[in-house]
Design a protein around this motif. Structure first.
Motif, PDB file in Angstrom:
ATOM      1  N   VAL A  38       0.842  -1.202   0.000  1.00 37.83           N
ATOM      2  CA  VAL A  38       0.000   0.000   0.000  1.00 37.83           C
ATOM      3  C   VAL A  38       0.877   1.253   0.000  1.00 37.83           C
ATOM      4  O   VAL A  38       0.579   2.231  -0.700  1.00 37.83           O
ATOM      5  N   LEU A  39       1.993   1.218   0.728  1.00 44.88           N
ATOM      6  CA  LEU A  39       2.900   2.376   0.695  1.00 44.88           C
ATOM      7  C   LEU A  39       3.459   2.581  -0.711  1.00 44.88           C
ATOM      8  O   LEU A  39       3.517   3.715  -1.210  1.00 44.88           O
ATOM      9  N   LYS A  40       3.859   1.497  -1.367  1.00 46.61           N
ATOM     10  CA  LYS A  40       4.356   1.613  -2.749  1.00 46.61           C
ATOM     11  C   LYS A  40       3.279   2.207  -3.650  1.00 46.61           C
ATOM     12  O   LYS A  40       3.552   3.089  -4.469  1.00 46.61           O
ATOM     13  N   LEU A  41       2.053   1.696  -3.508  1.00 53.24           N
ATOM     14  CA  LEU A  41       0.958   2.203  -4.345  1.00 53.24           C
ATOM     15  C   LEU A  41       0.671   3.675  -4.037  1.00 53.24           C
ATOM     16  O   LEU A  41       0.423   4.472  -4.945  1.00 53.24           O
ATOM     17  N   PHE A  42       0.712   4.030  -2.754  1.00 56.82           N
ATOM     18  CA  PHE A  42       0.533   5.446  -2.393  1.00 56.82           C
ATOM     19  C   PHE A  42       1.605   6.303  -3.081  1.00 56.82           C
ATOM     20  O   PHE A  42       1.322   7.390  -3.587  1.00 56.82           O
ATOM     21  N   ASN A  43       2.860   5.820  -3.085  1.00 56.72           N
ATOM     22  CA  ASN A  43       3.931   6.608  -3.696  1.00 56.72           C
ATOM     23  C   ASN A  43       3.791   6.675  -5.210  1.00 56.72           C
ATOM     24  O   ASN A  43       4.206   7.654  -5.832  1.00 56.72           O
ATOM     25  N   ALA A  44       3.218   5.629  -5.794  1.00 57.46           N
ATOM     26  CA  ALA A  44       3.024   5.625  -7.242  1.00 57.46           C
ATOM     27  C   ALA A  44       1.858   6.525  -7.640  1.00 57.46           C
ATOM     28  O   ALA A  44       1.949   7.302  -8.585  1.00 57.46           O
TER      29      ALA A  44
END
Lengths: 316, 316
Positions: A164-170
Motif C-alpha cells: 500500500v505504501l508503494k501504491l501510495f507513492n506511485a
C-alpha cells in the motif's frame, strides 16, 4: 430518451505512465481518490469507487495481487485473477444508481484510471512469498500487526503495509478508500499514514453485505451453495454480541459469551478467534470503555477462511 | 562597492507549516532540494547545501537528531545539539565562494528553509531507543542493512531508513542530497527510493576532507589534539589499497593486505572492519569485477568511532 454510454477507464500498467497521468491532475489542481484492490471486483469494491467518485475529481483503481501478503502455503497461485471481467464490470457500472441519477455523472466511468502493474514493476528488487528470502524494502506497523489476523498470518500486514505504501507513492492520492470488512488493515494503514507523515487521508467505508448479511469478499466465490448458510455464522455471532452491547453490556466475558453461543449451534463453522479490541491500539479489552471497541473474528467453512467485524460505540 | 548581506533561512518546526511552505513551491513549479542532517553542521553539510543550491530552485535543510538510529548504549544524549550555532553558520555562509562569485546568488541563504521538528512531530506514536519497546511504523531495507555498519549496529539502518522516509514525506523533495562519507547509508537509501517507488532522485555528494585528509564528521569534535594523527589511519589504509587497485590489483586478499598493513603501524587505532563490497548489493567480493567496489571501514581512536570509504572503479 437518452441512452447513457459509460466511458471506459484508462488502463495503465507502468509507474512511468501513471506518473505522467498524475502530473496532469496536479497541474489542473484535481483531487485524486484511490481504491487499491487485488481485483476479482465485487459490489464492495464498486461501493468504494462510488464513494471516491463523490469526494474526488479523479479516481484511480489499482488491481494487483500482492505476493508479499500471501504466505507460501496460502492461495496466491489460485487467488482469482479476472482483469477482463473486472474491466467489463467497471464498463457497465455507472457511478450512481436509481431513477434520480444525474445522467452527466452517470456517463463517467467509476474509475478514471485502472492501474494494473506487473510484480516486477511493484517489486524492483524481486519478491518471494518466503519471508526469509525477501530482499528490498519492507514496512512494519508495530503494535497493531501481530494480533487478530496477524496470529495465523505473521507477515500479512507487513506485506499489506509495504504494497500500500508503494501504491501510495506511485499514485500520490489525496484520499484513499478501504473497506471496513478488513478492519485490522484499516487500523494498520491509518497508523502507517500517521506515522510516516503521508500527505493523504484514509477513508474507511462501511462493509457491503449480501441480502442475507454475508460480508462481500472475493473469497466468497470459493463457497459451495450448501456452505452459504454456515458462512453467516460469524455475522450472526457479532450481531448477537452487538445486541448485548446495545442493551448496556460492556463486559468482555458477557459480550463474547453471546458470540460463542452462536458458534456452538453451527458445527459446520470452525471458529478461529473472536477479538474485542480497542479501535486505535487493538489492545484486547476486558471492558469496553468510552473509545468503544472493534468486535471481529475469523472462521472457516470447509477450506474457506472468512472474516467479519462490527463496531461497538465507535467509528473508524 | 557592494556589501552582500546573506538572508536568513525560514525556521520551521511543524509538519503543518512545512506543508504550507511546500504547497507554495508546488504552485510555482519550483524544484525542491533536500539535505537531511542531525545538525552539528560542518563544511561537509555546507557542501551538500551548495550542491543542492546549484541544482534546485529551493533548498530545505532538516536538523533532527533521530532517536531511532541510536542504540541504548550509544551517544544519543551527548550527541551535539547546536541549533543556534548551526543557524549562525548558515547565516554567514554564502552559496558560492571566491572572487568570481555571483553577488546575487551570494545574497541568498544556503537553505531557504531549516526544518527542525520535535521528536513528537516525527514520531506520533512515540519513540524509544530500545527496539523492543518501539511502536509504530518502521522501514527496513533487507539485504544491504545487516553487514558493514549493521554488524555492530543491527537496528541502525532501520532507524535511518524510517526517519529519512518520514522526512521525504514531510518535505516531498525532488532531489535529496547525502554525503558519500556514510556510504552504506547512500546505498540503503537509494534502494529504499527505488523499492518504495518514491518520486525523487538521490544524489550522492563526494566526501569533504580536512587538509590532512580526515573525512569531516560531527563526531570529529570528540577527538583530542593528540588523536588527530591516529584518526587518519583508515584514510591512509584505504588510499594504500586504492593505489594497489590503480596499478591493476583486483584480488581481495591483496587489496585488504595493503590496508591492514597501515593499521599494523598505528597501535592507537583499533580497526573494527574493512569491507570490500559490491556497490549495489553490498555483497563482499573476492575479486573486484567490472561493477567496481566500495572499500570501507570503521575504527576507533580512544572512545571515538570513525568511518570512511573509497570507491574503486565505480561511482554512486
Amino acid at each position: 430518451m437518452t441512452i447513457s454510454t459509460v466511458q471506459s477507464p484508462v488502463l495503465i500498467h507502468t509507474i512511468r505512465d501513471l506518473r505522467a497521468w498524475r502530473a496532469t491532475t496536479t497541474r489542473e489542481g484535481q483531487a485524486v481518490g484511490f481504491v487499491p484492490t487485488m481485483g476479482a471486483l465485487h459490489d464492495g469494491h464498486l461501493h468504494l469507487l462510488r464513494t471516491a467518485r463523490k469526494q474526488c475529481d479523479r479516481v484511480v483503481l489499482s488491481i494487483f495481487v500482492n505476493p508479499a501478503q500471501f504466505a507460501p502455503h496460502e492461495d496466491l497461485a489460485t487467488y482469482p485473477r479476472t482483469l477482463d471481467a473486472d474491466l467489463a464490470l467497471l464498463a457497465r457500472s455507472a457511478p450512481t444508481h436509481g431513477p434520480g441519477a444525474d445522467p452527466m455523472a452517470a456517463s463517467r466511468p467509476l474509475a478514471d484510471v485502472v492501474f494494473a502493474p506487473s510484480p516486477a514493476e511493484m517489486y524492483p528488487a524481486g519478491i518471494s512469498t518466503d519471508v526469509r528470502e525477501q530482499r528490498g524494502t519492507f514496512v512494519e506497523v508495530l503494535g497493531v500487526s501481530h494480533q487478530m489476523e496477524g496470529v495465523t498470518r505473521p507477515h500479512f500486514f507487513r506485506g499489506v503495509a509495504t504494497i500500500v505504501l508503494k501504491l501510495f507513492n506511485a499514485v500520490q492520492p489525496d484520499r484513499a478508500y478501504f473497506g471496513q470488512k478488513d478492519v485490522q488493515q484499516c487500523v494498520v494503514l491509518r497508523n502507517m499514514v500517521r506515522d510516516l507523515l503521508l500527505p493523504l487521508t484514509v477513508v474507511t467505508v462501511p462493509t457491503v453485505r449480501s441480502a442475507t448479511g454475508l460480508a462481500l469478499s472475493s473469497r466468497n466465490r470459493y463457497l459451495t451453495p450448501d456452505q452459504m448458510e454456515p458462512a453467516l455464522t460469524l455475522r450472526r455471532a457479532l450481531v448477537a454480541a452487538s445486541e448485548r452491547y446495545e442493551t448496556g453490556e460492556r463486559r468482555r466475558t458477557h459480550l463474547l459469551k453471546a458470540a460463542h453461543a452462536v458458534f456452538a449451534t453451527e458445527p459446520r463453522a470452525q471458529l478461529e478467534y473472536i477479538s474485542l479490541a480497542h479501535p486505535v491500539t487493538l489492545a484486547e479489552l476486558d471492558v469496553v470503555g468510552q473509545d468503544g471497541a472493534i468486535l471481529s473474528g475469523a472462521f472457516r467453512v470447509g477450506t474457506t477462511r472468512l472474516i467479519d467485524n462490527i463496531l461497538l460505540g465507535c467509528a473508524l
